[in-house]
Design an enzyme around this catalytic site. Structure first.
Site, PDB file in Angstrom:
ATOM      1  N   GLU A  40       0.853  -1.188   0.000  1.00  0.00           N
ATOM      2  CA  GLU A  40       0.000   0.000   0.000  1.00  0.00           C
ATOM      3  C   GLU A  40       0.890   1.239   0.000  1.00  0.00           C
ATOM      4  O   GLU A  40       1.651   1.460   0.929  1.00  0.00           O
ATOM      5  CB  GLU A  40      -0.880  -0.022   1.249  1.00  0.00           C
ATOM      6  CG  GLU A  40      -1.598   1.270   1.568  1.00  0.00           C
ATOM      7  CD  GLU A  40      -2.135   1.294   2.992  1.00  0.00           C
ATOM      8  OE1 GLU A  40      -2.289   2.408   3.537  1.00  0.00           O
ATOM      9  OE2 GLU A  40      -2.391   0.221   3.568  1.00  0.00           O
ATOM     10  N   ARG A  44       0.496  10.383   0.618  1.00  0.00           N
ATOM     11  CA  ARG A  44       0.974  11.525   1.395  1.00  0.00           C
ATOM     12  C   ARG A  44       2.068  12.295   0.670  1.00  0.00           C
ATOM     13  O   ARG A  44       2.481  13.357   1.123  1.00  0.00           O
ATOM     14  CB  ARG A  44       1.531  11.044   2.746  1.00  0.00           C
ATOM     15  CG  ARG A  44       0.565  10.295   3.609  1.00  0.00           C
ATOM     16  CD  ARG A  44       1.252   9.841   4.888  1.00  0.00           C
ATOM     17  NE  ARG A  44       0.610   8.677   5.480  1.00  0.00           N
ATOM     18  CZ  ARG A  44       1.139   7.940   6.431  1.00  0.00           C
ATOM     19  NH1 ARG A  44       2.326   8.241   6.912  1.00  0.00           N
ATOM     20  NH2 ARG A  44       0.497   6.895   6.914  1.00  0.00           N
ATOM     21  N   THR A  68      -4.080   5.987   2.588  1.00  0.00           N
ATOM     22  CA  THR A  68      -4.343   7.351   3.055  1.00  0.00           C
ATOM     23  C   THR A  68      -5.175   8.118   2.025  1.00  0.00           C
ATOM     24  O   THR A  68      -4.968   9.301   1.792  1.00  0.00           O
ATOM     25  CB  THR A  68      -3.030   8.113   3.356  1.00  0.00           C
ATOM     26  OG1 THR A  68      -2.076   7.220   3.936  1.00  0.00           O
ATOM     27  CG2 THR A  68      -3.271   9.239   4.348  1.00  0.00           C
ATOM     28  N   LYS A 128     -10.017  -1.752   8.049  1.00  0.00           N
ATOM     29  CA  LYS A 128      -8.764  -1.337   8.668  1.00  0.00           C
ATOM     30  C   LYS A 128      -9.070  -0.860  10.085  1.00  0.00           C
ATOM     31  O   LYS A 128      -9.947  -0.015  10.288  1.00  0.00           O
ATOM     32  CB  LYS A 128      -8.144  -0.199   7.837  1.00  0.00           C
ATOM     33  CG  LYS A 128      -6.863   0.388   8.426  1.00  0.00           C
ATOM     34  CD  LYS A 128      -6.290   1.428   7.462  1.00  0.00           C
ATOM     35  CE  LYS A 128      -5.014   2.048   8.007  1.00  0.00           C
ATOM     36  NZ  LYS A 128      -4.353   2.934   7.027  1.00  0.00           N
TER      37      LYS A 128
END
Length: 211
Positions: A40, A44, A68, A128
């Site tokens: 993953e 960011r 994210t 998650k």
């Protein structure tokens, strides 16, 4: 093998922060050598989408997704660049609907029973649990799995080789998320052999915990 079967089979989804595109392929290859075939890449950094694109094209044995992801715009950009799945720190109904319509696996972040119930109502049963260490770790997962037996968790946050076994050995855990196998500094310093070694160690711990 379906996507979630692969997640379960591998047992770990490395959370990767990449600042340079040239590091993407060597990192993916290092993880693969250590037995990890899913990763993953967090959204960011400015080069995240390009890194996903390069890996998806040049390392076909690696399933690469975007993490994210906090809005539909990011999800669209990630998928357009080859992301095979989307991970979010929270539960967003818009992202859930968009990914569902396109058959793209989506793993949203949850903490509370209310969030879990909302995810179930949206047809999502792999969640998650983030940040795992802050919100009770494996004890919380055990407690939550009692009323929500149909759900499996991807705990992320505060997991390392030292506590990996207790998470991996729980049937409610589909896999763990973590960055200790590919720390940002190790990537920047091109410690590819170290990353392979840490990956192999993690895979070994997971298999032993599950057996």
């Amino acid at each position: 093998m379906t996507f979630f079967e692969k997640v379960n089979n591998t047992g770990i989804v490395p959370v990767v922060v990449l600042d340079r595109v040239p590091d993407a392929v060597p990192l993916a290859e290092s993880l693969l050598k250590g037995g990890i075939d899913i990763m993953e890449i967090t959204f960011r950094t400015e080069c995240a989408a390009e890194c996903i694109s390069v890996i998806s094209k040049e390392v076909p044995d690696m399933t690469v997704g975007a993490g994210t992801v906090i809005n539909i715009e990011q999800a669209v950009r990630a998928v357009e660049n080859g992301a095979g799945f989307i991970v979010s720190p929270g539960l967003d109904a818009g992202i859930a609907a968009w990914t569902s319509d396109r058959g793209i696996p989506f793993i949203p972040g949850v903490v509370t029973p209310t969030e879990i119930m909302k995810a179930i109502s949206l047809g999502i049963d792999v969640l998650k649990f983030f940040p795992a260490d802050v919100f009770g770790g494996i004890k919380a997962i055990k407690a939550l799995s009692a009323p929500f037996g149909q759900v499996r968790f991807l705990p992320t946050g505060g997991i390392s080789a030292s506590n990996l076994a207790e998470f991996a050995g729980n049937k409610a855990v589909v896999a763990v998320g973590g960055s200790w196998v590919c720390k940002k500094d190790d990537i920047l310093n091109h410690e590819w052999d170290k990353i392979t070694k840490l990956s192999a160690e993690a895979v070994k711990i997971i298999r032993e915990a599950r057996s």
